[in-house]
Scaffold this motif. Structure first.
Motif, PDB file in Angstrom:
ATOM      1  N   GLU A  80      -8.125   6.591  16.870  1.00 45.88           N
ATOM      2  CA  GLU A  80      -6.597   6.385  16.291  1.00 45.88           C
ATOM      3  C   GLU A  80      -6.398   5.058  15.787  1.00 45.88           C
ATOM      4  OE1 GLU A  80      -3.949   8.225  18.958  1.00 45.88           O
ATOM      5  OE2 GLU A  80      -2.196   7.796  17.544  1.00 45.88           O
ATOM      6  N   ASP A  81      -5.831   4.828  14.542  1.00 42.69           N
ATOM      7  CA  ASP A  81      -5.394   3.560  14.134  1.00 42.69           C
ATOM      8  C   ASP A  81      -6.371   2.690  14.114  1.00 42.69           C
ATOM      9  OD1 ASP A  81      -2.811   4.381  14.398  1.00 42.69           O
ATOM     10  OD2 ASP A  81      -2.365   3.657  16.473  1.00 42.69           O
ATOM     11  N   GLY A  82      -7.737   3.262  13.824  1.00 48.11           N
ATOM     12  CA  GLY A  82      -9.008   2.604  13.397  1.00 48.11           C
ATOM     13  C   GLY A  82      -8.984   2.056  11.921  1.00 48.11           C
ATOM     14  N   LYS A  83      -8.056   2.523  11.264  1.00 50.64           N
ATOM     15  CA  LYS A  83      -7.974   1.868   9.768  1.00 50.64           C
ATOM     16  C   LYS A  83      -6.620   1.282   9.795  1.00 50.64           C
ATOM     17  CE  LYS A  83     -10.900   5.520   7.734  1.00 50.64           C
ATOM     18  NZ  LYS A  83     -10.891   6.630   6.643  1.00 50.64           N
ATOM     19  N   LEU A  84      -6.366   0.163   8.754  1.00 48.50           N
ATOM     20  CA  LEU A  84      -5.212  -0.504   8.434  1.00 48.50           C
ATOM     21  C   LEU A  84      -4.090   0.636   7.954  1.00 48.50           C
ATOM     22  CD1 LEU A  84      -7.425  -2.749   7.413  1.00 48.50           C
ATOM     23  CD2 LEU A  84      -5.447  -3.934   8.292  1.00 48.50           C
ATOM     24  N   LYS A  85      -2.715   0.697   8.628  1.00 49.82           N
ATOM     25  CA  LYS A  85      -2.059   1.617   7.707  1.00 49.82           C
ATOM     26  C   LYS A  85      -1.229   0.429   6.563  1.00 49.82           C
ATOM     27  CE  LYS A  85      -1.908   4.677  10.995  1.00 49.82           C
ATOM     28  NZ  LYS A  85      -2.462   6.081  10.858  1.00 49.82           N
ATOM     29  N   PRO A  86      -1.054   1.232   5.798  1.00 45.72           N
ATOM     30  CA  PRO A  86      -0.566   0.590   4.279  1.00 45.72           C
ATOM     31  C   PRO A  86       0.854  -0.027   4.825  1.00 45.72           C
ATOM     32  CG  PRO A  86      -1.945   2.526   3.620  1.00 45.72           C
ATOM     33  CD  PRO A  86      -1.621   2.508   5.176  1.00 45.72           C
ATOM     34  N   ASP A  87       1.748   0.830   5.458  1.00 50.33           N
ATOM     35  CA  ASP A  87       2.994   0.540   5.968  1.00 50.33           C
ATOM     36  C   ASP A  87       3.010  -0.918   6.740  1.00 50.33           C
ATOM     37  OD1 ASP A  87       4.146   2.536   4.614  1.00 50.33           O
ATOM     38  OD2 ASP A  87       4.719   3.629   6.076  1.00 50.33           O
ATOM     39  N   ALA A  88       1.902  -0.974   7.525  1.00 48.06           N
ATOM     40  CA  ALA A  88       1.791  -2.070   8.544  1.00 48.06           C
ATOM     41  C   ALA A  88       1.473  -3.424   7.733  1.00 48.06           C
ATOM     42  CB  ALA A  88       0.734  -1.937   9.443  1.00 48.06           C
ATOM     43  N   ILE A  89       0.546  -3.253   6.656  1.00 43.17           N
ATOM     44  CA  ILE A  89       0.175  -4.407   5.822  1.00 43.17           C
ATOM     45  C   ILE A  89       1.352  -4.834   5.159  1.00 43.17           C
ATOM     46  CG2 ILE A  89      -1.041  -4.902   3.887  1.00 43.17           C
ATOM     47  CD1 ILE A  89      -3.280  -2.687   4.732  1.00 43.17           C
ATOM     48  N   ALA A  90       2.131  -3.959   4.706  1.00 36.20           N
ATOM     49  CA  ALA A  90       3.591  -4.026   3.866  1.00 36.20           C
ATOM     50  C   ALA A  90       4.522  -4.933   4.876  1.00 36.20           C
ATOM     51  CB  ALA A  90       4.010  -2.885   3.261  1.00 36.20           C
ATOM     52  N   SER A  91       4.293  -4.601   5.938  1.00 38.30           N
ATOM     53  CA  SER A  91       5.398  -5.312   6.920  1.00 38.30           C
ATOM     54  C   SER A  91       4.923  -6.606   7.073  1.00 38.30           C
ATOM     55  CB  SER A  91       5.448  -4.489   8.371  1.00 38.30           C
ATOM     56  OG  SER A  91       5.949  -5.443   9.184  1.00 38.30           O
ATOM     57  N   SER A  92       3.778  -7.068   7.103  1.00 40.89           N
ATOM     58  CA  SER A  92       3.410  -8.378   7.339  1.00 40.89           C
ATOM     59  C   SER A  92       3.461  -9.122   5.998  1.00 40.89           C
ATOM     60  CB  SER A  92       1.709  -8.445   7.661  1.00 40.89           C
ATOM     61  OG  SER A  92       1.646  -8.167   9.060  1.00 40.89           O
ATOM     62  N   LEU A  93       3.127  -8.270   4.886  1.00 38.92           N
ATOM     63  CA  LEU A  93       3.542  -9.200   3.645  1.00 38.92           C
ATOM     64  C   LEU A  93       4.910  -9.587   3.606  1.00 38.92           C
ATOM     65  CD1 LEU A  93       0.619  -8.022   2.494  1.00 38.92           C
ATOM     66  CD2 LEU A  93       1.588  -8.343   0.316  1.00 38.92           C
ATOM     67  N   TRP A  94       5.902  -8.496   3.816  1.00 41.53           N
ATOM     68  CA  TRP A  94       7.124  -8.886   3.866  1.00 41.53           C
ATOM     69  C   TRP A  94       7.455 -10.220   4.955  1.00 41.53           C
ATOM     70  CZ3 TRP A  94      11.218  -8.335   0.554  1.00 41.53           C
ATOM     71  CH2 TRP A  94      12.279  -8.550   1.162  1.00 41.53           C
ATOM     72  N   HIS A  95       6.946 -10.121   5.888  1.00 43.88           N
ATOM     73  CA  HIS A  95       7.220 -11.357   6.655  1.00 43.88           C
ATOM     74  C   HIS A  95       6.963 -12.543   6.334  1.00 43.88           C
ATOM     75  CE1 HIS A  95       7.433 -13.852  10.395  1.00 43.88           C
ATOM     76  NE2 HIS A  95       6.210 -14.374  10.096  1.00 43.88           N
ATOM     77  N   LEU A  96       5.937 -12.565   5.410  1.00 45.01           N
ATOM     78  CA  LEU A  96       5.657 -13.817   4.780  1.00 45.01           C
ATOM     79  C   LEU A  96       6.415 -14.377   3.605  1.00 45.01           C
ATOM     80  CD1 LEU A  96       1.541 -13.067   3.998  1.00 45.01           C
ATOM     81  CD2 LEU A  96       2.492 -14.680   5.582  1.00 45.01           C
ATOM     82  N   HIS A  97       7.095 -13.151   3.294  1.00 41.32           N
ATOM     83  CA  HIS A  97       8.146 -13.537   2.183  1.00 41.32           C
ATOM     84  C   HIS A  97       9.265 -14.220   2.859  1.00 41.32           C
ATOM     85  CE1 HIS A  97      10.776 -13.385  -1.413  1.00 41.32           C
ATOM     86  NE2 HIS A  97      11.559 -12.393  -0.972  1.00 41.32           N
TER      87      HIS A  97
ATOM     88  N   VAL B  65      -9.558  -2.323  17.045  1.00 32.73           N
ATOM     89  CA  VAL B  65     -10.886  -2.023  17.105  1.00 32.73           C
ATOM     90  C   VAL B  65     -12.066  -2.516  16.498  1.00 32.73           C
ATOM     91  CG1 VAL B  65     -10.260   0.225  18.516  1.00 32.73           C
ATOM     92  CG2 VAL B  65     -10.763   0.287  16.152  1.00 32.73           C
ATOM     93  N   GLU B  66     -11.298  -3.215  15.414  1.00 33.12           N
ATOM     94  CA  GLU B  66     -12.475  -3.747  14.465  1.00 33.12           C
ATOM     95  C   GLU B  66     -13.364  -4.781  14.894  1.00 33.12           C
ATOM     96  OE1 GLU B  66     -12.418  -2.291  11.106  1.00 33.12           O
ATOM     97  OE2 GLU B  66     -13.876  -3.576  10.324  1.00 33.12           O
ATOM     98  N   LYS B  67     -14.653  -4.436  14.713  1.00 33.96           N
ATOM     99  CA  LYS B  67     -15.681  -5.599  14.988  1.00 33.96           C
ATOM    100  C   LYS B  67     -15.378  -6.691  13.813  1.00 33.96           C
ATOM    101  CE  LYS B  67     -17.962  -3.596  18.276  1.00 33.96           C
ATOM    102  NZ  LYS B  67     -17.569  -4.007  19.662  1.00 33.96           N
TER     103      LYS B  67
END
Lengths: 237, 237, 237, 237
Positions: free
Chosen positions: C200-217, C234-236
């Motif tokens: 579970e959650d072993g792939k990046l969620k697009p919404d989570a990625i978007a949240s970090s881009l928004w933080h950068l902004h 869990v990523e190596k």
């Protein structure tokens, strides 16, 4: 053989240290430092048998007093010869243990190399090759990994010190460089450890490592390397 | 305010530590650890005056016994609340001294953060945000430079430990990350130090740093950051 | 919703681009650019249905003329609103092919992002958040690997451009940053690809990625991030 | 001189390329490739006058057809000798221009080196030194900087390709490495450019660079370097 200069190898044994000793002994008298005389005795004997000059000193590179005593003795015994090349090859036990079991004492980077810098500085004007302090690191110099935080902390710290020394003493004429050894080393006591599928030359040969350290020592000061990586042709990285 | 969880800030004072305390106190009760009670007293008072929960503990993060005592007291005083967020913000004196004057004792990376890991692990199932260990580093985390070998050695070692912990405890659900602060910090006692030509916002604002640490804490576990750099828009790098 | 400003997302589709569109549309009208109108039509409809403002433009980010036309149209249609945020999310086909089969044409880094810089510069004084150009990269931004030389060449070049732009336009007030996405992305069409053991959650969620881009902004200009890595817990790596 | 093998230098002129030619010609017949015959004619003459073997070929390394023709001619003229060493030394004009003035065409990494790989592969079994593809990079291989985005994009892409090739063809026996040249080069036409305060050896000597490339070629396959940095002892870095 230029007897006006000599080399020191800190951290000696039947692997890389021994190969460095034989490589450097083609050009300089060599001083071998180890905690145990058994680590250098046969190497000293072999070098002398081949017409070279070698001496061993028992000292603990992590103990400043012990190193002071060792360097004091070296200066006396060398009768005015100058230090042209110092190699620091500390390859401690790479104990794999979870971080929660670590103790603060584990996290100590060796800076015995420090003792060699003043002697190298005195050779800048006279040495045919730029006086050099060469340090051997490992994969853990470049990345931390699970269960190896102590090893990585020590190797990262060592890299920090090497970089800082390079930037401080390079302009004064002392070549400081780190050799990152990324792979298993082909030493007698590790024959049973299979790496890279056991393929031929799948482990680093100590003689090949020594050859690259010697190249660093001979680099013209207009073109110095700060960091050299070495790994087998089949290594994943 | 979720009182089932709390945050710890190790390394407190009127700069980053204070900003972290105010930021985290919007969401959690906070525990402030410092060697001197004078470092946290006014912050604790301010947070309480604004309706938050805060307590200070005097302890030495470099002394395992002192940390054991501190964490024992925290667990008692927290009445079953769980640790959701620990920040380690050790910004020692960045003494500029030539390497030849160094002593081995200087070269010691702090691993007080270690004490927080077991507590964070117990919060993995219940915490709404992934339990986090956030460490603040500096420019010297990434490169050694002349005269700063001790600082760099410590910061490199800290980065190694952070990377190793991230790789060991990440898969267990604890988010470990390093924030590399690359620039001067806009703190009251450094007003006289001019950086980036004295231009507006030419030093990092502690509140802005705290905001990015908070963002790391709220990242979904599918998308965690290991290392975050922060620097002023005008910083040369 | 601040209609004096707008955001552009270049490279749209049902994965990251879509998540960026929904995230940014909470704050700004959004312009979605893609080669095919089918990539943005349903997203535009959804955003409008939720009370947001969105428009789609068909254009080819690798064709300067096409981009000129697109930006011309955007400026007309935006009636004086200013560009506050541009995201460049080009995720081409990661074709795995041996280097010997490569063609020189493959080795072309997209610089469509360039078109956005002049518009962002005009927003520096007025925009509440620093105008931002955010670029999404990948594991291949940081290391080359066998059979992926074209992908890596493009991603390395993109990183070089991003770093260069950050250093050139940062001091002028435009925040340029690279988000290195290191892992598989949880998108509908890749459900069949198992990564990290299917945990579970072993792939990046697009919404989570978007949240970090928004933080950068939203980062204050005193404390900007140049490069942000994101990967599953869990990523190596 | 081992006439069963030969070396190719792509990118020739009175600086590094010339030094590489003289260095390699001590051991192998050399083939010099340049767009203009004037770049290699005097070097060919000099090498022959010193008893070496050299030939020049006019070709454009950025044009696949031109390279095909060149390599076809080389194979014919070499009468069954095998390629043991190829050096790619493209040092284009490092034009400093703002990013907004860039054109997409600028952003093209040269992959002429690709042509050499199949020939190197055929030499793996027979060559005394591991067949090698050595590429010269620059400071811009490692970091982007303001106004140099095109240079950096090209050099980053080149580094990506070199890393990828190293990982793909290393296990097949071809040593691919990048030499990062970090500093001004001491060439006749740049005598007027003062670097490092004009101090002696403050620019890289082409002969010293060539010496390190030769060392890479002679490294045993158990201990290969992927990336070598070179800079003057006084260089800030």
């Amino acid at each position: 053989m230029d007897k006006r200069f000599y080399a020191i190898i800190m951290g000696i044994g039947p692997g890389i240290g021994s190969a460095l000793a034989f490589q450097f002994a083609k050009f300089y008298p060599v001083v071998l430092i180890s905690r145990n005389s058994s680590s250098y005795e046969s190497i000293v004997t072999d070098i002398k048998a081949n017409g070279g000059h070698a001496m061993g000193i028992t000292a603990d590179a992590s103990d400043p007093n012990s190193m002071d005593a060792a360097f004091g003795r070296i200066e006396r015994d060398m009768h005015g010869a100058n230090l042209a090349l110092a190699a620091y090859n500390a390859r401690g036990p790479f104990a794999r243990k979870p971080f929660l079991e670590l103790k603060a004492e584990d996290l100590q980077a060796s800076i015995a190399a420090e003792a060699a810098i003043p002697l190298l500085l005195t050779s800048v004007q006279s040495s045919p090759n730029p006086p050099s302090l060469l340090v051997t690191g490992a994969t853990a110099s470049l990345r931390g990994s699970a269960f190896f935080s102590t090893v990585a902390a020590g190797k990262f710290a060592q890299r920090a010190v090497t970089q800082s020394l390079a930037r401080e003493f390079g302009p004064q004429g002392v070549h400081v460089a780190l050799v990152v050894i990324d792979g298993g080393i082909d030493v007698p006591w590790a024959k049973h450890i299979v790496t890279n599928g056991g393929v031929e030359d799948g482990k680093l040969k100590p003689d090949a490592i020594a050859s690259s350290l010697w190249h660093l020592h001979t680099q013209h000061r207009s073109s110095w390397t700060l960091e050299l990586d070495l790994r087998p042709y089949v290594e994943k990285f």
